[in-house]
Design an enzyme around this catalytic site. Sequence first.
Site, PDB file in Angstrom:
ATOM      1  N   GLY A  57       0.834  -1.187   0.000  1.00 16.72           N
ATOM      2  CA  GLY A  57       0.000   0.000   0.000  1.00 16.72           C
ATOM      3  C   GLY A  57       0.872   1.241   0.000  1.00 16.72           C
ATOM      4  NE  ARG A  58      -1.195   7.142  -0.605  1.00 14.58           N
ATOM      5  CZ  ARG A  58      -2.262   7.833  -0.211  1.00 14.58           C
ATOM      6  NH1 ARG A  58      -3.467   7.441  -0.545  1.00 14.58           N
ATOM      7  NH2 ARG A  58      -2.126   8.908   0.518  1.00 14.58           N
ATOM      8  CD  GLU A  69       4.170   7.027  -0.625  1.00  9.15           C
ATOM      9  OE1 GLU A  69       3.548   8.085  -0.430  1.00  9.15           O
ATOM     10  OE2 GLU A  69       4.193   6.449  -1.719  1.00  9.15           O
ATOM     11  CB  CYS A  87       2.344  -4.841  -2.597  1.00  9.12           C
ATOM     12  SG  CYS A  87       1.581  -3.773  -3.819  1.00  9.12           S
ATOM     13  CG  HIS A  88       4.075  -0.132  -3.071  1.00  6.42           C
ATOM     14  ND1 HIS A  88       3.012  -0.696  -3.755  1.00  6.42           N
ATOM     15  CD2 HIS A  88       4.531   0.868  -3.852  1.00  6.42           C
ATOM     16  CE1 HIS A  88       2.845  -0.054  -4.900  1.00  6.42           C
ATOM     17  NE2 HIS A  88       3.745   0.905  -4.982  1.00  6.42           N
ATOM     18  CE1 TYR A 146       1.163  -3.065  -8.876  1.00  6.72           C
ATOM     19  CE2 TYR A 146       2.478  -1.063  -9.014  1.00  6.72           C
ATOM     20  CZ  TYR A 146       1.389  -1.814  -9.415  1.00  6.72           C
ATOM     21  OH  TYR A 146       0.517  -1.316 -10.353  1.00  6.72           O
TER      22      TYR A 146
END
Length: 193
Positions: free
Chosen positions: A89-90, A93, A119-120, A139
């Site tokens: 997800g976000r 980051e 993923c991330h 990802y």
Amino acid sequence: MAAKNILMLVGDYVEDYEVMVPFQALQAVGHTVHAVCPDKKAGDKVRTAVHDFEGDQTYSEKPGHNFALNATFAEVRAEDYDALVIPGGRAPEYIRLNEKVLDIVRHFAAANKPIAAICHGAQVLAAAGVLEGRSCSAYPAVGPDVNRAGGRYVDIPSNKAHVDGNLVTAPAWPAHPEWIAKFLQVLGTRIEL
């Protein structure tokens, strides 16, 4: 099977499925899972985002559920845990900007404890500097981060998972069945049916 204590690192706008599914699945087979977020405590919530694949150049994003944390980040001692999970997800980051997050990840890598990232989540592994000489899926947009961190990005279908020693990675939530199954193998979990 001895139940394992598993730490899960999350933050606001973590991918909904990537936090909910492993959190519940790992508990369902007898493990203890503590989900924590920097600057939050047990009982606080993080917002989640649903990332979907609808034919656009990248995933779409929609509001997800609120996810309740069950442990306090400030009280985490990495040595008390047997394994680590980093959903995507976000959140990755920006949680990778937290030095304690990076120290936690480095502990698991140095101790060769099982680590699952999806993923991330690989952004956190790259920022912690633990991918040197390792192969890792993520990802596809995170592939350059993996390679720049000295790892080797493995491009696999979105429903597949990759194992490199203690590291279990996957591109996105469609890989949950294989990613969780491979993580359970690395954990040494035995399920009696």
